[in-house]
Write a protein that holds these residues in place. Structure first.
Motif, PDB file in Angstrom:
ATOM      1  N   ASP A  69       0.827  -1.212   0.000  1.00  0.00           N
ATOM      2  CA  ASP A  69       0.000   0.000   0.000  1.00  0.00           C
ATOM      3  C   ASP A  69       0.861   1.261   0.000  1.00  0.00           C
ATOM      4  O   ASP A  69       0.568   2.226  -0.712  1.00  0.00           O
ATOM      5  CB  ASP A  69      -0.934   0.016   1.216  1.00  0.00           C
ATOM      6  N   SER A  70       1.928   1.249   0.792  1.00  0.00           N
ATOM      7  CA  SER A  70       2.809   2.412   0.885  1.00  0.00           C
ATOM      8  C   SER A  70       3.448   2.747  -0.465  1.00  0.00           C
ATOM      9  O   SER A  70       3.489   3.909  -0.871  1.00  0.00           O
ATOM     10  CB  SER A  70       3.887   2.156   1.932  1.00  0.00           C
ATOM     11  N   ILE A  71       3.945   1.750  -1.154  1.00  0.00           N
ATOM     12  CA  ILE A  71       4.566   1.997  -2.457  1.00  0.00           C
ATOM     13  C   ILE A  71       3.514   2.437  -3.464  1.00  0.00           C
ATOM     14  O   ILE A  71       3.719   3.402  -4.211  1.00  0.00           O
ATOM     15  CB  ILE A  71       5.310   0.747  -2.974  1.00  0.00           C
ATOM     16  N   SER A 116      10.161   3.845 -13.482  1.00  0.00           N
ATOM     17  CA  SER A 116       9.173   3.342 -14.428  1.00  0.00           C
ATOM     18  C   SER A 116       8.441   2.169 -13.804  1.00  0.00           C
ATOM     19  O   SER A 116       8.563   1.913 -12.614  1.00  0.00           O
ATOM     20  CB  SER A 116       9.869   2.911 -15.727  1.00  0.00           C
ATOM     21  N   ALA A 117       7.703   1.436 -14.628  1.00  0.00           N
ATOM     22  CA  ALA A 117       6.939   0.300 -14.136  1.00  0.00           C
ATOM     23  C   ALA A 117       7.872  -0.765 -13.570  1.00  0.00           C
ATOM     24  O   ALA A 117       8.978  -0.958 -14.054  1.00  0.00           O
ATOM     25  CB  ALA A 117       6.106  -0.286 -15.275  1.00  0.00           C
ATOM     26  N   MET A 118       7.412  -1.431 -12.530  1.00  0.00           N
ATOM     27  CA  MET A 118       8.218  -2.471 -11.898  1.00  0.00           C
ATOM     28  C   MET A 118       7.415  -3.760 -11.789  1.00  0.00           C
ATOM     29  O   MET A 118       6.351  -3.767 -11.184  1.00  0.00           O
ATOM     30  CB  MET A 118       8.622  -2.035 -10.492  1.00  0.00           C
ATOM     31  N   PRO A 119       7.918  -4.851 -12.336  1.00  0.00           N
ATOM     32  CA  PRO A 119       7.169  -6.109 -12.232  1.00  0.00           C
ATOM     33  C   PRO A 119       7.035  -6.602 -10.803  1.00  0.00           C
ATOM     34  O   PRO A 119       6.118  -7.360 -10.498  1.00  0.00           O
ATOM     35  CB  PRO A 119       7.972  -7.085 -13.087  1.00  0.00           C
ATOM     36  N   VAL A 120       7.922  -6.171  -9.894  1.00  0.00           N
ATOM     37  CA  VAL A 120       7.810  -6.654  -8.527  1.00  0.00           C
ATOM     38  C   VAL A 120       6.511  -6.203  -7.866  1.00  0.00           C
ATOM     39  O   VAL A 120       6.047  -6.848  -6.933  1.00  0.00           O
ATOM     40  CB  VAL A 120       9.012  -6.252  -7.638  1.00  0.00           C
ATOM     41  N   MET A 121       5.916  -5.129  -8.333  1.00  0.00           N
ATOM     42  CA  MET A 121       4.670  -4.661  -7.724  1.00  0.00           C
ATOM     43  C   MET A 121       3.570  -5.706  -7.908  1.00  0.00           C
ATOM     44  O   MET A 121       2.834  -6.010  -6.973  1.00  0.00           O
ATOM     45  CB  MET A 121       4.241  -3.322  -8.313  1.00  0.00           C
ATOM     46  N   SER A 122       3.452  -6.262  -9.095  1.00  0.00           N
ATOM     47  CA  SER A 122       2.431  -7.283  -9.342  1.00  0.00           C
ATOM     48  C   SER A 122       2.718  -8.545  -8.550  1.00  0.00           C
ATOM     49  O   SER A 122       1.811  -9.151  -7.973  1.00  0.00           O
ATOM     50  CB  SER A 122       2.375  -7.627 -10.838  1.00  0.00           C
TER      51      SER A 122
END
Length: 153
Positions: A69-71, A116-122
């Motif tokens: 949630d924080s990120i 930029s987009a980060m796959p670790v978020m998913s």
């Protein structure tokens, strides 16, 4: 115990539990992620997955959820994930380093250095969702999926 007696999954779980105990030594009250640099308390989103999986190994699902949630609360309006969320309590980080890093304010009024987009978020969101009780999972996913989609777009 011989290494051959332990499955890779068990070995990984043990490693994550040891890592979580070490990370806990560097936590600060009211902050879900550990502080990894003694000079400042920036948040580094690229470290999210290791923190999160370590917490999940110890059953700290709420803390793992708070990190996601924080990120997600600190992505830019166009969905970029910051390289770091800058420590806003440090004069040096706010006024000197920020200019070098070309930081910008996000919608939460925090200074971030955009990446930029980060796959670790998913991956992180999926790990947390799997651990949430059925009664909470859908509500949380409904809240975060628009942000995850914004990152992916």
């Amino acid at each position: 115990m011989n290494k051959g007696d332990v499955s890779a999954g068990t070995e990984l779980l043990e490693l994550q539990m040891v890592a979580s105990e070490e990370l806990n030594k560097h936590r600060v009250e009211n902050r879900p992620d550990p502080i990894t640099a003694k000079s400042h308390t920036d948040t580094w989103p690229h470290e999210l997955l290791v923190y999160l999986r370590s917490d999940l190994a110890l059953g700290k699902t709420e803390n793992a959820r708070a990190m996601v949630d924080s990120i997600l609360d600190n992505i830019s309006a166009d969905g970029r994930v910051p390289h770091m969320v800058i420590d806003s309590t440090s004069f040096r980080r706010r006024h000197a380093d920020r200019r070098v890093l070309k930081a910008e304010k996000n919608e939460e009024n925090e200074w971030i250095s955009p990446l930029s987009a980060m796959p670790v978020m998913s991956l992180a969101a999926l790990d947390v969702a799997r651990e949430l009780p059925d009664t909470e999972r859908q509500e949380w996913l409904d809240k975060i999926l628009p942000k995850i989609l914004k990152i992916k777009e």
